[in-house]
Each structure stands twice: as structure tokens, then as C-alpha cells.
Design a protein around this motif. Structure first.
Motif, PDB file in Angstrom:
ATOM      1  N   LYS A 131      45.551  47.556  38.106  1.00 55.21           N
ATOM      2  CA  LYS A 131      45.504  46.298  37.370  1.00 55.21           C
ATOM      3  C   LYS A 131      45.080  46.601  35.946  1.00 55.21           C
ATOM      4  O   LYS A 131      44.121  47.338  35.720  1.00 55.21           O
ATOM      5  CB  LYS A 131      44.502  45.333  37.991  1.00 55.21           C
ATOM      6  CG  LYS A 131      44.895  44.827  39.349  1.00 55.21           C
ATOM      7  CD  LYS A 131      43.840  43.876  39.900  1.00 55.21           C
ATOM      8  CE  LYS A 131      44.225  43.416  41.284  1.00 55.21           C
ATOM      9  NZ  LYS A 131      43.216  42.548  41.871  1.00 55.21           N
TER      10      LYS A 131
ATOM     11  N   VAL B  60      45.799  39.403  33.504  1.00 59.70           N
ATOM     12  CA  VAL B  60      45.741  40.537  34.428  1.00 59.70           C
ATOM     13  C   VAL B  60      47.173  40.896  34.810  1.00 59.70           C
ATOM     14  O   VAL B  60      47.896  40.067  35.356  1.00 59.70           O
ATOM     15  CB  VAL B  60      44.900  40.212  35.683  1.00 59.70           C
ATOM     16  CG1 VAL B  60      44.912  41.381  36.648  1.00 59.70           C
ATOM     17  CG2 VAL B  60      43.478  39.861  35.290  1.00 59.70           C
TER      18      VAL B  60
ATOM     19  N   GLN C 238      43.726  44.741  32.630  1.00 58.42           N
ATOM     20  CA  GLN C 238      43.144  43.490  32.152  1.00 58.42           C
ATOM     21  C   GLN C 238      43.231  43.465  30.628  1.00 58.42           C
ATOM     22  O   GLN C 238      42.754  44.383  29.953  1.00 58.42           O
ATOM     23  CB  GLN C 238      41.698  43.345  32.591  1.00 58.42           C
ATOM     24  CG  GLN C 238      41.099  42.023  32.188  1.00 58.42           C
ATOM     25  CD  GLN C 238      39.718  41.810  32.771  1.00 58.42           C
ATOM     26  OE1 GLN C 238      39.137  42.685  33.406  1.00 58.42           O
ATOM     27  NE2 GLN C 238      39.164  40.643  32.528  1.00 58.42           N
TER      28      GLN C 238
END
Length: 157
Positions: free
Chosen positions: A149, A92, A151
Motif C-alpha cells: 500500500k 491509499v 499512502q
């Protein structure tokens, strides 16, 4: 500074162009897919330039550190704020002030448009990793603007 403004302007215009050519509710996914594919190709090209004089990476963690420090700095003029991993192939990358979202309002009304502004960057990271021999799936999420974020799920071969 001028190159940063030009990149942001070009990014916004590409999103606007793809969005107008792919208008409609069902074409929203196609719009995001086109932007991600554009980013993929750009990421492949950029990573070739950035790594031509670097030594080989030991493992995928070294590759991710390079993406977070050097690659992100060259593209967005800052490092990733936080890199986390579960040591099982999921990383992440957190950017608390993502440059391509700072021009949008911090209000909730623009959260629905955020995937369009993040698709190119998801492709950029996926393309860079692909050229480094790491097959991955990259997704992005925004809960509070302009933080986001990314991922990265590494796919084992």
C-alpha cells in the motif's frame, strides 16, 4: 515482456549498488533516501512525457486517478488494484501483486528489506505528483508480500 525484465533487473542492481555504497545500520535510512530521490527525478521526467497531450486536471482526485490508471500502467503494466481516499488529502493506493516485490520470497524474512524495494516507487509517485502541481508525502507499507500500500498525503499550500 523484455522491457519489464530489464526494468526489474535495473531496479535490483540500483538497490544493490546503493546498498553496498551505504552499508551499515545508520546508513540504511540514507540508502532509502537516495533511492527515493532517484525515483523522484525519474517520476518528474516520466510525467512530463505522459501528460504532454492530455488536458488539464480538474482537481487532485483526477490527478490521483491518472496516476493509478495511466501512469501506473505505463510503468508497471497494470493498474492499481484499489484507490481509497478520506476526501481530506489522504489517498491509499493498493497493489495486490506489486511487480518489484514478486521476485522476492513471500516469506516474512524479506519484509525488513521491503522499504528498499519500495523507496524508488515512492519517489516516482512523489515526483510525478510534484510536476503536476501536487506537493505530497508518499510512504509505503507491506504486510503480506507481494501486496503493498502506498499512502499519499497531500500537503496543502
Amino acid at each position: 515482456m523484455a522491457d519489464e525484465a530489464l526494468f526489474q533487473f535495473l531496479h535490483n542492481e540500483v538497490i544493490q549498488y546503493v546498498n553496498t555504497t551505504e552499508s551499515g545500520e545508520t546508513e540504511n535510512g540514507r540508502c532509502v533516501s537516495k533511492l527515493e530521490n532517484m525515483g523522484f527525478r525519474v517520476g518528474q521526467g516520466l510525467i512530463e512525457r505522459f501528460t504532454k497531450d492530455t488536458a488539464r486536471f480538474k482537481d487532485e482526485l483526477d490527478v490521483m486517478k491518472f496516476i493509478c490508471k495511466d501512469f501506473w500502467t505505463c510503468v508497471f503494466k497494470k493498474q492499481i488494484d484499489n484507490l481509497r481516499t478520506n476526501h481530506q488529502g489522504i489517498y491509499v493506493l493498493q497493489d495486490n501483486k506489486f511487480r518489484l516485490l514478486t521476485q522476492l520470497s513471500a516469506g516474512k524474512q524479506y519484509l525488513e528489506n521491503a522499504p528498499k524495494y519500495l523507496a524508488f516507487t515512492c519517489g516516482l509517485v512523489r515526483g510525478a505528483l510534484s510536476n503536476l502541481g501536487v506537493k505530497s508525502i508518499v510512504t509505503a507499507e507491506v504486510s503480506v508480500m507481494p501486496a503493498c500500500k502506498f499512502q499519499v498525503m497531500i500537503q496543502k499550500m
